[in-house]
Design an enzyme around this catalytic site. Structure first.
Site, PDB file in Angstrom:
ATOM      1  CD  GLU A  69       1.415  11.068  19.699  1.00 55.05           C
ATOM      2  OE1 GLU A  69       0.869  12.090  20.152  1.00 55.05           O
ATOM      3  OE2 GLU A  69       2.657  10.924  19.644  1.00 55.05           O
ATOM      4  CG  ASN A 109       4.014   6.324  15.186  1.00 59.49           C
ATOM      5  OD1 ASN A 109       4.689   5.323  15.440  1.00 59.49           O
ATOM      6  ND2 ASN A 109       4.395   7.544  15.518  1.00 59.49           N
ATOM      7  CG  HIS A 115       8.866   8.412  23.225  1.00 63.36           C
ATOM      8  ND1 HIS A 115      10.025   8.943  22.696  1.00 63.36           N
ATOM      9  CD2 HIS A 115       7.898   8.644  22.313  1.00 63.36           C
ATOM     10  CE1 HIS A 115       9.768   9.478  21.510  1.00 63.36           C
ATOM     11  NE2 HIS A 115       8.485   9.303  21.250  1.00 63.36           N
ATOM     12  CD  GLU A 140       7.585   9.159  17.655  1.00 65.71           C
ATOM     13  OE1 GLU A 140       7.594   9.744  18.759  1.00 65.71           O
ATOM     14  OE2 GLU A 140       6.673   9.301  16.821  1.00 65.71           O
ATOM     15  CG  ASP A 179      13.276   8.865  23.483  1.00 64.57           C
ATOM     16  OD1 ASP A 179      12.303   8.230  23.937  1.00 64.57           O
ATOM     17  OD2 ASP A 179      13.209  10.077  23.187  1.00 64.57           O
TER      18      ASP A 179
HETATM   19  O1  G2I Z   1       7.022  14.322  21.952  1.00 64.52           O
HETATM   20  C1  G2I Z   1       7.852  13.335  21.431  1.00 64.52           C
HETATM   21  C2  G2I Z   1       7.276  12.745  20.188  1.00 64.52           C
HETATM   22  C3  G2I Z   1       6.005  11.965  20.511  1.00 64.52           C
HETATM   23  N1  G2I Z   1       5.492  11.293  19.328  1.00 64.52           N
HETATM   24  C4  G2I Z   1       5.290  12.143  18.161  1.00 64.52           C
HETATM   25  C5  G2I Z   1       6.525  12.965  17.853  1.00 64.52           C
HETATM   26  O2  G2I Z   1       6.274  13.821  16.769  1.00 64.52           O
HETATM   27  C6  G2I Z   1       6.976  13.741  19.062  1.00 64.52           C
HETATM   28  O3  G2I Z   1       8.127  14.498  18.665  1.00 64.52           O
HETATM   29  C7  G2I Z   1       8.307  15.720  19.313  1.00 64.52           C
HETATM   30  C8  G2I Z   1       9.578  16.370  18.806  1.00 64.52           C
HETATM   31  O4  G2I Z   1      10.663  15.541  19.148  1.00 64.52           O
HETATM   32  C9  G2I Z   1       9.757  17.733  19.454  1.00 64.52           C
HETATM   33  O5  G2I Z   1      10.860  18.416  18.831  1.00 64.52           O
HETATM   34  O6  G2I Z   1       7.208  16.544  19.058  1.00 64.52           O
HETATM   35  C10 G2I Z   1       7.306  17.763  19.793  1.00 64.52           C
HETATM   36  C11 G2I Z   1       6.033  18.549  19.631  1.00 64.52           C
HETATM   37  O7  G2I Z   1       4.908  17.795  19.923  1.00 64.52           O
HETATM   38  C12 G2I Z   1       8.507  18.561  19.309  1.00 64.52           C
HETATM   39  O8  G2I Z   1       8.650  19.720  20.077  1.00 64.52           O
HETATM   40  C13 G2I Z   1       8.504  20.929  19.388  1.00 64.52           C
HETATM   41  C14 G2I Z   1       8.408  22.035  20.407  1.00 64.52           C
HETATM   42  O9  G2I Z   1       7.276  21.773  21.232  1.00 64.52           O
HETATM   43  C15 G2I Z   1       8.226  23.337  19.716  1.00 64.52           C
HETATM   44  O10 G2I Z   1       8.242  24.371  20.664  1.00 64.52           O
HETATM   45  C16 G2I Z   1       9.329  23.531  18.679  1.00 64.52           C
HETATM   46  O11 G2I Z   1       9.081  24.705  17.927  1.00 64.52           O
HETATM   47  O12 G2I Z   1       9.573  21.173  18.499  1.00 64.52           O
HETATM   48  C17 G2I Z   1       9.380  22.328  17.736  1.00 64.52           C
HETATM   49  C18 G2I Z   1      10.478  22.437  16.689  1.00 64.52           C
HETATM   50  O13 G2I Z   1      11.754  22.478  17.290  1.00 64.52           O
END
Ligand code: G2I
Length: 459
Positions: free
Chosen positions: A169, A212, A248, A277, A279
Site C-alpha cells: 500500500e 501488494n 476487498h 485478500e 472478500d
Molecule cells: O484492512 C484490511 C486489510 C487491508 N490490507 C492489508 C491488511 O493487512 C489489512 O488487514 C487488516 C486485518 O484484517 C485487521 O485484523 O489490518 C487491520 C489493521 O490495519 C487489522 O485490524 C487490527 C485492528 O485494527 C487492531 O485494533 C487489532 O489489534 O487487528 C489487530 C489485531 O487483531
C-alpha cells in the site's frame, strides 16, 4: 529460477477409458492447464480443486483462533495456503528496535507446515501497524532499520515462505497516482521501494517478492501508477516477481468490469499475479456471482498463481458486518463457497467409503504435471479379481518435499509428515478389475524424485 510459470511441461494425457467417466477434461484443456485426465471424480475442497488447476487457495489466519476446533477443521479441510492476518506485521514482529517476537507468527507457520500448506508472508514494509519507534528515526537510521527488519524477518523463515508482500500500500488513493506519505516515503524518497526489494532478494532468494495493494483491481490512476513502477522495475532489473491484488469488494467498491484484463496486463510485464485478500460483502446469489467472477478471472490468466480469502469465517472478518467470506459464523458453507468450488472445477459433496468385502488391489503412480517448483502425482488403485469395498495405500515423499494438496482421497500423515496414508473419499467401491484414482501436489523444494507407494490393502 524465481519466476516459475504454472504451465504444463508434459504432453497432454488423454485416455479414452477415462474420458468416458470424466467428461470435464475439456474444461482443463481450455484453461491451458491439463490437470488430471484420469481422475474419476472432481475434487471436493477449495484447496484440492485449485491445486488441480495449478493454483493454491488460501486464507488469512489469526494465531489466536488456532485453539478453536471448528476454525482449525475448516482451515485444514479446505485451504492449502495461509497468510498470517496480523502476526507478521512490523508492530507484531519488532515492537521495539532490534527485539523480535516471532511466537505468534511461528504458531501459524508451524501449523501450515505440518499440514503441507504454503505460506504467504504479509508484510515487511507498510505505513500501518508500524511501531512508534520507527517514525522517530532519522533518515540513516530508518534506512538501516528497514533493511535490518526485512533481512531478519525473511531469514527467520528462509525457504519456507512462497511469496512475501515486501511493500504494501505505498500509493495514494484517488486520481493523483502519487506515493502515500509514510516514514519510508517521506525520509527515504521514491527509492525506498526498490531498496526494500533488493534487500529482500538478498535475504531469501527462494521467496517470490510481491508488491501488494488495494483499489488497484481495475485500471485506474492508482493501478496505472503501480503498473508504471513494476514496468520500470522489470526494465531495470529490480527484483520483483509478483503483484498482489487485495480485492476487498463491496457495493461502493465492486468487482471492476476489467478485473481480468487488469490482472493480465500486469502478468504481461512478466510477473505473477495473486489475489491476496479477497472478500466481497453481500449475501446469496449476488455475492456468489461476484466470487465466481473473481475466480474465473484468475483461472483465465495463466500467471494468476493463487487466491487468498481474507479470513475463514464471517464472524472473525475485519468487516464482519458485511459477511464477506465463504463460511458463515457457524462454519456453514455459503452460496459463495459453492460458487467458488464449482468455478474451480470441484463438486460439492464427498465423504464416506470403506466397509467390508474382499479381494486384493494394486496401485500404480504417474506424474501428471510439473511446474518450476512442484508436480502433481496420480495414483491408480485397481481392484483384483473380485470386487472391493475399500482400499488403503501409502505415498512416501522424500524430504524436503512436502505434499501440499490432495484430491479424491482422505489423507492422514505420520509424525514425520513424509508418509501419507490414503483412504477412499467416496471412491472405495470398485468392481473386479475396476480402478479409481487419487491425486496430490508435491512441493519439490529442490528434490524431484518420484514418491514411493506402499502396497494396496483392500477391504
Ligand atoms: O484492512 C484490511 C486489510 C487491508 N490490507 C492489508 C491488511 O493487512 C489489512 O488487514 C487488516 C486485518 O484484517 C485487521 O485484523 O489490518 C487491520 C489493521 O490495519 C487489522 O485490524 C487490527 C485492528 O485494527 C487492531 O485494533 C487489532 O489489534 O487487528 C489487530 C489485531 O487483531
Amino acid at each position: 529460477m524465481i519466476n516459475n510459470l504454472p504451465r504444463s511441461r508434459g504432453s497432454v494425457r488423454s485416455h479414452g477409458r477415462n474420458l468416458l467417466v470424466f467428461g470435464v477434461v475439456g474444461a482443463f484443456v481450455a484453461a491451458g492447464l491439463v490437470a488430471l485426465a484420469g481422475t474419476a471424480s472432481a475434487a471436493t475442497t477449495l484447496g484440492a480443486s485449485a491445486a488441480e488447476r495449478g493454483r493454491y487457495f488460501g486464507t488469512a489466519v489469526a494465531a489466536n483462533r488456532l485453539n478453536e476446533s471448528d476454525y482449525v477443521n475448516t482451515l485444514n479441510a479446505e485451504f492449502n495456503s495461509v497468510t498470517p492476518e496480523n502476526e507478521m506485521k512490523w508492530d507484531a514482529l519488532e515492537p521495539s528496535q532490534g527485539s523480535f517476537n516471532f511466537g505468534n507468527a511461528d504458531r501459524i507457520t508451524s501449523h501450515a507446515q505440518s499440514r503441507g500448506m504454503r505460506i504467504r508472508g504479509h508484510t515487511l514494509v507498510w505505513h500501518s501497524q508500524l511501531p512508534g519507534w520507527v517514525s522517530g528515526l532519522g533518515t540513516t537510521q530508518l534506512r538501516s532499520a528497514m533493511n535490518n527488519h526485512i533481512t531478519t524477518v525473511m531469514r527467520h523463515w528462509q525457504g519456507r515462505i512462497h511469496s512475501w508482500d515486501v511493500v504494501n500500500e505505498a500509493f495514494q488513493d484517488g486520481g493523483s497516482g502519487a506515493r502515500r506519505s509514510s516514514p519510508f516515503q517521506d525520509r527515504l524518497g521514491n527509492g525506498f521501494i526498490e531498496e526494500a526489494f533488493r534487500t529482500a532478494r538478498a535475504a531469501d532468494p527462494t521467496a517470490k517478492l510481491c508488491y501488494n495493494d488495494y483499489n488497484t483491481d481495475g485500471a485506474n490512476a492508482k493501478s496505472n501508477a503501480v503498473f508504471a513502477m513494476v514496468q520500470d522495475f522489470r526494465n531495470r532489473g529490480v527484483p520483483i516477481d509478483c503483484v498482489g491484488f487485495q480485492s476487498h469488494f463491496n457495493a461502493q467498491s465492486p468487482v471492476p468490469s476489467d478485473y481480468r484484463q487488469n490482472l493480465q496486463r500486469f502478468a504481461n510485464l512478466g510477473v505473477d499475479v495473486q489475489i491476496t485478500e479477497l472478500d466481497i460483502e453481500g449475501s446469496g446469489t449476488s455475492q456468489a456471482n461476484n466470487y465466481r467472477t473473481v475466480v474465473d478471472a484468475c483461472l483465465a490468466v495463466s500467471r494468476c498463481t493463487g487466491i487468498t480469502v481474507w479470513g475463514v469465517t464471517d464472524k472473525y472478518s475485519w468487516r464482519s458486518g458485511g459477511t464477506p467470506l465463504l463460511f458463515d459464523g457457524n462454519y456453514n458453507k455459503k452460496a459463495a463457497y459453492n460458487s467458488v468450488l464449482t468455478a474451480l472445477g470441484g463438486t460439492p459433496g464427498g465423504g464416506g467409503g470403506g466397509g467390508g468385502g474382499g479381494g486384493g488391489c494394486t496401485v500404480s503412480y504417474t506424474e501428471t504435471q510439473r511446474w518450476g517448483d512442484r508436480f502433481n502425482g496420480q495414483v491408480t488403485v485397481r481392484a483384483g479379481s473380485s470386487a472391493i469395498n475399500g482400499w488403503t495405500t501409502t505415498v512416501t515423499v522424500t524430504p524436503p518435499q512436502q505434499v501440499s494438496a490432495t484430491w479424491n482421497g482422505s489423507p492422514s500423515w505420520d509424525t514425520s509428515g513424509n508418509v501419507m496414508t490414503m483412504r477412499p473419499n467416496g471412491n472405495g467401491n470398485l468392481a473386479a478389475g475396476a480402478s479409481t484414482t487419487f491425486g496430490f501436489t508435491v512441493m519439490a523444494n529442490g528434490t524431484w524424485s518420484a514418491p514411493t507407494l506402499g502396497s494396496c490393502t483392500a477391504s
